[in-house]
Design a protein around this motif. Sequence first.
Motif, mmCIF file in Angstrom:
data_model
loop_
_atom_site.group_PDB
_atom_site.id
_atom_site.type_symbol
_atom_site.label_atom_id
_atom_site.label_comp_id
_atom_site.label_asym_id
_atom_site.label_seq_id
_atom_site.Cartn_x
_atom_site.Cartn_y
_atom_site.Cartn_z
ATOM 1 N N ALA A 16 64.153 20.090 84.161
ATOM 2 C CA ALA A 16 63.335 19.742 82.996
ATOM 3 C C ALA A 16 62.228 20.771 82.839
ATOM 4 O O ALA A 16 61.588 21.156 83.825
ATOM 5 N N VAL A 17 62.001 21.235 81.613
ATOM 6 C CA VAL A 17 60.974 22.247 81.370
ATOM 7 C C VAL A 17 60.053 21.806 80.243
ATOM 8 O O VAL A 17 60.473 21.125 79.299
ATOM 9 N N ILE A 18 58.791 22.202 80.334
ATOM 10 C CA ILE A 18 57.813 21.871 79.309
ATOM 11 C C ILE A 18 58.111 22.659 78.035
ATOM 12 O O ILE A 18 58.651 23.763 78.083
ATOM 13 N N PRO A 19 57.743 22.134 76.869
ATOM 14 C CA PRO A 19 58.031 22.801 75.594
ATOM 15 C C PRO A 19 56.947 23.803 75.209
ATOM 16 O O PRO A 19 56.226 23.620 74.226
ATOM 17 N N ALA A 20 56.804 24.870 75.984
ATOM 18 C CA ALA A 20 55.760 25.863 75.684
ATOM 19 C C ALA A 20 56.048 26.594 74.383
ATOM 20 O O ALA A 20 55.136 26.974 73.653
ATOM 21 N N GLU A 21 57.341 26.791 74.078
ATOM 22 C CA GLU A 21 57.745 27.474 72.851
ATOM 23 C C GLU A 21 58.649 26.538 72.051
ATOM 24 O O GLU A 21 58.796 25.377 72.394
ATOM 25 N N ASN A 22 59.241 27.056 70.988
ATOM 26 C CA ASN A 22 60.159 26.200 70.241
ATOM 27 C C ASN A 22 61.435 25.987 71.061
ATOM 28 O O ASN A 22 61.716 26.713 72.011
ATOM 29 N N ALA A 23 62.200 24.975 70.689
ATOM 30 C CA ALA A 23 63.322 24.531 71.521
ATOM 31 C C ALA A 23 64.380 25.617 71.716
ATOM 32 O O ALA A 23 64.899 25.789 72.831
ATOM 33 N N SER A 24 64.705 26.364 70.677
ATOM 34 C CA SER A 24 65.771 27.359 70.791
ATOM 35 C C SER A 24 65.345 28.511 71.700
ATOM 36 O O SER A 24 66.142 28.996 72.516
ATOM 37 N N THR A 25 64.084 28.948 71.593
ATOM 38 C CA THR A 25 63.597 30.018 72.458
ATOM 39 C C THR A 25 63.541 29.549 73.903
ATOM 40 O O THR A 25 63.901 30.282 74.832
ATOM 41 N N THR A 26 63.094 28.314 74.121
ATOM 42 C CA THR A 26 63.039 27.762 75.478
ATOM 43 C C THR A 26 64.438 27.685 76.074
ATOM 44 O O THR A 26 64.648 28.021 77.246
ATOM 45 N N PHE A 47 46.356 18.416 68.589
ATOM 46 C CA PHE A 47 47.386 18.925 69.484
ATOM 47 C C PHE A 47 48.594 19.359 68.657
ATOM 48 O O PHE A 47 49.225 18.537 67.992
ATOM 49 N N ALA A 48 48.901 20.648 68.735
ATOM 50 C CA ALA A 48 49.998 21.206 67.941
ATOM 51 C C ALA A 48 51.361 20.920 68.562
ATOM 52 O O ALA A 48 52.374 20.994 67.878
ATOM 53 N N GLY A 49 51.408 20.635 69.865
ATOM 54 C CA GLY A 49 52.669 20.284 70.512
ATOM 55 C C GLY A 49 53.279 21.370 71.362
ATOM 56 O O GLY A 49 54.050 21.088 72.271
ATOM 57 N N SER A 50 52.961 22.631 71.081
ATOM 58 C CA SER A 50 53.452 23.750 71.882
ATOM 59 C C SER A 50 52.517 24.932 71.682
ATOM 60 O O SER A 50 51.729 24.962 70.729
ATOM 61 N N HIS A 51 52.625 25.918 72.564
ATOM 62 C CA HIS A 51 51.814 27.122 72.410
ATOM 63 C C HIS A 51 52.158 27.840 71.107
ATOM 64 O O HIS A 51 51.270 28.333 70.406
ATOM 65 N N ASP A 52 53.457 27.908 70.806
ATOM 66 C CA ASP A 52 53.876 28.531 69.548
ATOM 67 C C ASP A 52 53.229 27.852 68.345
ATOM 68 O O ASP A 52 52.708 28.515 67.445
ATOM 69 N N ASN A 53 53.276 26.534 68.336
ATOM 70 C CA ASN A 53 52.756 25.805 67.182
ATOM 71 C C ASN A 53 51.251 25.977 67.021
ATOM 72 O O ASN A 53 50.735 25.994 65.889
ATOM 73 N N THR A 67 51.950 37.737 72.180
ATOM 74 C CA THR A 67 52.750 38.963 72.101
ATOM 75 C C THR A 67 54.241 38.651 72.079
ATOM 76 O O THR A 67 55.020 39.364 71.439
ATOM 77 N N ARG A 68 54.650 37.572 72.755
ATOM 78 C CA ARG A 68 56.071 37.204 72.733
ATOM 79 C C ARG A 68 56.474 36.704 71.346
ATOM 80 O O ARG A 68 57.581 36.965 70.880
ATOM 81 N N MET A 69 55.574 35.988 70.699
ATOM 82 C CA MET A 69 55.846 35.549 69.336
ATOM 83 C C MET A 69 55.923 36.748 68.386
ATOM 84 O O MET A 69 56.802 36.824 67.514
ATOM 85 N N LEU A 70 55.010 37.694 68.573
ATOM 86 C CA LEU A 70 55.010 38.890 67.726
ATOM 87 C C LEU A 70 56.303 39.684 67.916
ATOM 88 O O LEU A 70 56.867 40.208 66.952
#
Length: 310
Positions: free
Chosen positions: A37-47, A178-184, A210-213
Amino acid sequence: MLSRRTLLGLAAAAFSFTATASYAQDWKAQYPELTLAVIPAENASTTADRYQPLADYIAKQVGVPVKLNIANDYAAVIEAQRAGFAQIAFYGPASYARAVITGVGTEPVAVSRHNNGLTGYYSVIYVKADSPYKTIADLKGKKLALVDPNSTSGNNAPRFALHRDGIDIDSFFGSNFFAGSHDNAVLALAQGTADAAANSWNSDDDSNLTRMLSRGILKKDDGTPMTKADFRVIYKTPFLPEGPYAVLSSLPDDLKKKIASALTDYSKNDKADFDKLSDGKDIELAPISAKEYQPIVDMVKFNDSLKKTQ
């Protein structure tokens, strides 16, 4: 000619091998499949892109299938381990601390070592570079995007550090959410629904931003890609330990050792897939122990105490 001593030695060795094999089969019967199980730091597809290869790799090393579970929020990873549904988990430091504080039997076994040699990072608060905000003081009464109540860089660390500096997040800012993820959280800042955003930061060239960019998902109003120059860091916390990979304490010792070894050998055994975890910004997964997270446990407890007095 075989002596009696030799025969006894061979018999003992055979028994030992049989017992070891039987023990392995015992835990495989109990755990025919594992869940990561992993936390949702990014969007689901990237994770999924990052962690599915890891799940597949652990399965090969351990010898049973490993299912990837991308949690809806940070608390879901805690509850998955509490219920015994997730034998392996990737936590943020604060969500791991919350698991410990609330009695989840979990043990950290590995942590990312970045290409700067450190096994930690910082929490920062971003604003857009074309905004008038230069310091935290300039954000009084403005809107702050946080990540998740159990996020370290996206809530607990800035809340703790700012309180030390005399700023209470809930009363200083006009509002926070709370946006729900770092990406959001970064997207909220980029799209103008927040004046500032809390997030994780390893270095100028390695952060969630930088990963989002690099994926081209941050755009200006005219549709052109945003760059690092479009954002400004106006606050940085003290250094934080990275989030751990943790295993259930109740797992058989042999299984725990296999999982831990698989993780710490990942960069050597499968460098290409290991690099997917961090876009090539990490060196290895290093061993880690629970004592490294005691300062984070103390931080979360302190934040909890603030809630009780408000």
